[in-house]
Design a protein around this motif. Sequence first.
Motif, PDB file in Angstrom:
ATOM      1  N   VAL A 118     -43.158  -2.660 -17.189  1.00 38.35           N
ATOM      2  CA  VAL A 118     -42.301  -3.020 -16.057  1.00 38.35           C
ATOM      3  C   VAL A 118     -41.234  -4.021 -16.497  1.00 38.35           C
ATOM      4  O   VAL A 118     -40.058  -3.911 -16.116  1.00 38.35           O
ATOM      5  N   ASN A 119     -41.618  -4.986 -17.321  1.00 39.63           N
ATOM      6  CA  ASN A 119     -40.646  -5.977 -17.790  1.00 39.63           C
ATOM      7  C   ASN A 119     -39.564  -5.329 -18.664  1.00 39.63           C
ATOM      8  O   ASN A 119     -38.387  -5.711 -18.592  1.00 39.63           O
ATOM      9  N   GLN A 120     -39.944  -4.366 -19.482  1.00 39.07           N
ATOM     10  CA  GLN A 120     -38.950  -3.686 -20.299  1.00 39.07           C
ATOM     11  C   GLN A 120     -37.977  -2.879 -19.433  1.00 39.07           C
ATOM     12  O   GLN A 120     -36.769  -2.831 -19.718  1.00 39.07           O
ATOM     13  N   VAL A 121     -38.491  -2.235 -18.389  1.00 38.92           N
ATOM     14  CA  VAL A 121     -37.606  -1.484 -17.491  1.00 38.92           C
ATOM     15  C   VAL A 121     -36.621  -2.439 -16.817  1.00 38.92           C
ATOM     16  O   VAL A 121     -35.421  -2.141 -16.688  1.00 38.92           O
ATOM     17  N   ARG A 122     -37.082  -3.605 -16.406  1.00 38.91           N
ATOM     18  CA  ARG A 122     -36.206  -4.573 -15.761  1.00 38.91           C
ATOM     19  C   ARG A 122     -35.158  -5.130 -16.723  1.00 38.91           C
ATOM     20  O   ARG A 122     -34.037  -5.447 -16.311  1.00 38.91           O
ATOM     21  N   SER A 123     -35.519  -5.240 -18.005  1.00 33.81           N
ATOM     22  CA  SER A 123     -34.567  -5.751 -18.987  1.00 33.81           C
ATOM     23  C   SER A 123     -33.641  -4.665 -19.528  1.00 33.81           C
ATOM     24  O   SER A 123     -32.811  -4.943 -20.396  1.00 33.81           O
TER      25      SER A 123
ATOM     26  N   ARG B 176     -34.269  -2.161 -21.458  1.00 35.35           N
ATOM     27  CA  ARG B 176     -34.595  -1.754 -22.824  1.00 35.35           C
ATOM     28  C   ARG B 176     -36.064  -1.330 -22.860  1.00 35.35           C
ATOM     29  O   ARG B 176     -36.956  -2.178 -22.802  1.00 35.35           O
ATOM     30  N   VAL B 177     -36.289  -0.033 -22.974  1.00 38.22           N
ATOM     31  CA  VAL B 177     -37.647   0.514 -23.001  1.00 38.22           C
ATOM     32  C   VAL B 177     -37.873   1.152 -24.370  1.00 38.22           C
ATOM     33  O   VAL B 177     -37.071   1.982 -24.813  1.00 38.22           O
ATOM     34  N   VAL B 178     -38.957   0.753 -25.036  1.00 40.13           N
ATOM     35  CA  VAL B 178     -39.246   1.226 -26.393  1.00 40.13           C
ATOM     36  C   VAL B 178     -40.461   2.152 -26.351  1.00 40.13           C
ATOM     37  O   VAL B 178     -41.543   1.760 -25.896  1.00 40.13           O
ATOM     38  N   TYR B 179     -40.251   3.370 -26.814  1.00 37.86           N
ATOM     39  CA  TYR B 179     -41.321   4.356 -26.919  1.00 37.86           C
ATOM     40  C   TYR B 179     -41.494   4.750 -28.378  1.00 37.86           C
ATOM     41  O   TYR B 179     -40.607   4.536 -29.226  1.00 37.86           O
ATOM     42  N   THR B 180     -42.631   5.381 -28.662  1.00 41.61           N
ATOM     43  CA  THR B 180     -42.916   5.927 -29.992  1.00 41.61           C
ATOM     44  C   THR B 180     -43.368   7.365 -29.840  1.00 41.61           C
ATOM     45  O   THR B 180     -44.210   7.664 -28.987  1.00 41.61           O
ATOM     46  N   ILE B 181     -42.794   8.239 -30.639  1.00 39.32           N
ATOM     47  CA  ILE B 181     -43.261   9.635 -30.673  1.00 39.32           C
ATOM     48  C   ILE B 181     -43.839   9.900 -32.059  1.00 39.32           C
ATOM     49  O   ILE B 181     -43.301   9.452 -33.078  1.00 39.32           O
ATOM     50  N   ARG B 182     -44.936  10.622 -32.056  1.00 40.29           N
ATOM     51  CA  ARG B 182     -45.614  10.966 -33.303  1.00 40.29           C
ATOM     52  C   ARG B 182     -45.806  12.474 -33.354  1.00 40.29           C
ATOM     53  O   ARG B 182     -46.300  13.080 -32.405  1.00 40.29           O
ATOM     54  N   GLY B 183     -45.424  13.043 -34.463  1.00 41.97           N
ATOM     55  CA  GLY B 183     -45.559  14.483 -34.655  1.00 41.97           C
ATOM     56  C   GLY B 183     -46.523  14.805 -35.778  1.00 41.97           C
ATOM     57  O   GLY B 183     -46.502  14.156 -36.831  1.00 41.97           O
TER      58      GLY B 183
ATOM     59  N   GLY C 224     -31.627   6.896 -18.160  1.00 42.81           N
ATOM     60  CA  GLY C 224     -31.864   6.207 -19.424  1.00 42.81           C
ATOM     61  C   GLY C 224     -31.384   7.024 -20.608  1.00 42.81           C
ATOM     62  O   GLY C 224     -31.713   8.198 -20.756  1.00 42.81           O
ATOM     63  N   VAL C 225     -30.594   6.403 -21.448  1.00 41.50           N
ATOM     64  CA  VAL C 225     -30.036   7.089 -22.620  1.00 41.50           C
ATOM     65  C   VAL C 225     -30.574   6.437 -23.889  1.00 41.50           C
ATOM     66  O   VAL C 225     -30.996   5.270 -23.886  1.00 41.50           O
ATOM     67  N   LEU C 226     -30.539   7.191 -24.967  1.00 45.08           N
ATOM     68  CA  LEU C 226     -31.013   6.703 -26.245  1.00 45.08           C
ATOM     69  C   LEU C 226     -29.963   5.781 -26.868  1.00 45.08           C
ATOM     70  O   LEU C 226     -28.809   6.162 -27.054  1.00 45.08           O
ATOM     71  N   VAL C 227     -30.381   4.558 -27.198  1.00 48.68           N
ATOM     72  CA  VAL C 227     -29.443   3.597 -27.794  1.00 48.68           C
ATOM     73  C   VAL C 227     -29.798   3.286 -29.249  1.00 48.68           C
ATOM     74  O   VAL C 227     -28.942   2.810 -29.995  1.00 48.68           O
TER      75      VAL C 227
END
Length: 231
Positions: free
Chosen positions: A176-181, A183-190, A221-224
């Motif tokens: 929630v704090n990342q959404v408010r700021s 900047r949301v950080v995710y990780t994808i693993r293949g 939300g766009v990729l930065v």
Amino acid sequence: MGTPYHLQSPRTIVTKIINMKQQPPALPSPPPTAPSKIILQPRHRTSPAMWCAAIVCFAFSILVIVAGVVILIVFLAVKPRAPSFEAANASLNSVYVDSPAYFNGDMTIVANISNPNQKIDVVFRSATVELFFRDRPMAAQELPPFMQRRGQSRVLNMHMVSSRVLLPPEVAVELVNQVRSNRVVYTIRGAFKVEARFWSGHYTYWMHAICELELTAPPSGVLVARRCRKN
């Protein structure tokens, strides 16, 4: 010669007689020893089974050396390289954290996977891409098998939907704090099971890729920023 007894004193004569009685008798000389004989052990002949085992071991060593040289020559001629996987684009459509800590989200990922080899075709027998937030699994998608010719690239469109994923309270608060700021950080693993084909042979191996994505807050939300690597 010693002094004659008739010229010696009686005391000297008595002393000599006593000393002669106290001396031990002379030991007889030992008999001559016979010359020692050298005993030679009989030589054991190598059995046919031992010869066969030695020949088999030698032939196996030659085969191993020849196989190693052939593999080295093929490797230098083909120069195999693992396919590359990277997130070309992504959009964060929605993020919703329900009480007590259920996560719902929607993300679209556009990935690019390419075969850099010039002499090897690759077949992706299985492929699974997972979405994580702070090492917590959010969504996953399995891809159907597909083939890539040498030097080809392929674009993969993946729709990651999370539905009521239970998160620990501290993880939900951080999201929630990342959404408010903004900047949301995710990780994808293949994880990909790859079959490499060249000439009349092939071999199979597993390839793992990790991408860290930084996006702005939804609904647009766009990729930065992104960083991908093979593991």
